[in-house]
Design a protein around this motif. Structure first.
Motif, PDB file in Angstrom:
ATOM      1  N   VAL A 193       0.821  -1.216   0.000  1.00  0.00           N
ATOM      2  CA  VAL A 193       0.000   0.000   0.000  1.00  0.00           C
ATOM      3  C   VAL A 193       0.852   1.262   0.000  1.00  0.00           C
ATOM      4  O   VAL A 193       0.677   2.150  -0.844  1.00  0.00           O
ATOM      5  N   LEU A 194       1.766   1.360   0.962  1.00  0.00           N
ATOM      6  CA  LEU A 194       2.556   2.592   1.046  1.00  0.00           C
ATOM      7  C   LEU A 194       3.438   2.819  -0.170  1.00  0.00           C
ATOM      8  O   LEU A 194       3.504   3.956  -0.682  1.00  0.00           O
ATOM      9  N   PRO A 195       4.168   1.800  -0.689  1.00  0.00           N
ATOM     10  CA  PRO A 195       4.957   2.043  -1.897  1.00  0.00           C
ATOM     11  C   PRO A 195       4.105   2.512  -3.079  1.00  0.00           C
ATOM     12  O   PRO A 195       4.571   3.281  -3.924  1.00  0.00           O
ATOM     13  N   MET A 196       2.854   2.064  -3.136  1.00  0.00           N
ATOM     14  CA  MET A 196       1.959   2.471  -4.206  1.00  0.00           C
ATOM     15  C   MET A 196       1.564   3.941  -4.088  1.00  0.00           C
ATOM     16  O   MET A 196       1.308   4.621  -5.074  1.00  0.00           O
ATOM     17  N   LEU A 197       1.512   4.443  -2.858  1.00  0.00           N
ATOM     18  CA  LEU A 197       1.013   5.793  -2.594  1.00  0.00           C
ATOM     19  C   LEU A 197       2.096   6.856  -2.573  1.00  0.00           C
ATOM     20  O   LEU A 197       1.829   8.016  -2.899  1.00  0.00           O
ATOM     21  N   ARG A 198       3.289   6.491  -2.168  1.00  0.00           N
ATOM     22  CA  ARG A 198       4.317   7.487  -1.924  1.00  0.00           C
ATOM     23  C   ARG A 198       4.809   8.141  -3.201  1.00  0.00           C
ATOM     24  O   ARG A 198       4.809   7.519  -4.271  1.00  0.00           O
TER      25      ARG A 198
END
Length: 200
Positions: A193-198
């Motif tokens: 999730v976080l790698p997709m958003l950052r």
């Protein structure tokens, strides 16, 4: 004795007894053979008490499922993206692993209305509030520079981003078993999730 119980129980106490009876009956006879009469007998109340609140067994089952699942609606915002997303996914995990997990399995195993009731309850009790809260978290993350602006550029892109974490939890829960340990939820947040958003 039964009439005494009927006259003394009111409101939330009676409702809880009815919901417990719903899960008991689902475990014993399944969705197809569950009846309002059977639930009333198991709850030691009259059919009229059920029909005053619910028009049929489907409405009763949905309310019982919703009451059994912890909602994401009261998860507080921490002001930090990772903590917010993790808290929401942990609460969603708790909903999927609710104490009535066996009942969910019974309903999901029966084609047609039974499975549809589970989906409706999970959607209304868990997914709908989750989407609202995660959308707020994503927009706040954009303002803090934690999230790429294009993630929330449209309603569609926001919904797609919000659905990634829950989709992975549901896939694991339904296909590999009900156990969703903390390590798995954390791995979903930190590894997907976080790698997709950052920002890239």
């Amino acid at each position: 004795m039964t009439s005494d119980v009927q006259t003394r129980r009111r409101g939330e106490a009676l409702q809880q007894a009815i919901f417990e009876a719903v899960f008991e009956q689902l475990g014993k006879v399944g969705y197809g053979r569950l009846t309002m009469e059977g639930v009333a007998a198991a709850a030691r109340t009259g059919k009229a008490a059920l029909y005053r609140r619910w028009p049929d067994k489907n409405a009763l089952i949905v309310d019982a499922l919703r009451a059994a699942m912890p909602s994401t609606a009261d998860v507080p915002s921490s002001g930090e993206l990772r903590a917010d997303i993790l808290a929401l996914l942990m609460r969603m995990r708790d909903a999927l692993e609710s104490s009535y997990g066996a009942t969910f399995q019974v309903l999901k195993a029966e084609p047609g209305p039974g499975a549809s009731l589970v989906h409706a309850a999970v959607r209304d009790r868990v997914f709908a509030p989750y989407r609202r809260l995660v959308a707020d978290a994503l927009r706040a993350g954009v303002e803090r520079g934690e999230v790429r602006p294009e993630v929330t550029a449209t309603e569609e892109s926001t919904v797609l981003a919000a659905n990634v974490g829950p989709a992975m939890l549901i896939h694991r829960h339904f296909l590999e078993g009900p156990d969703l340990p903390d390590d798995f939820v954390i791995a979903v947040v930190d590894g997907v999730v976080l790698p997709m958003l950052r920002p890239r």
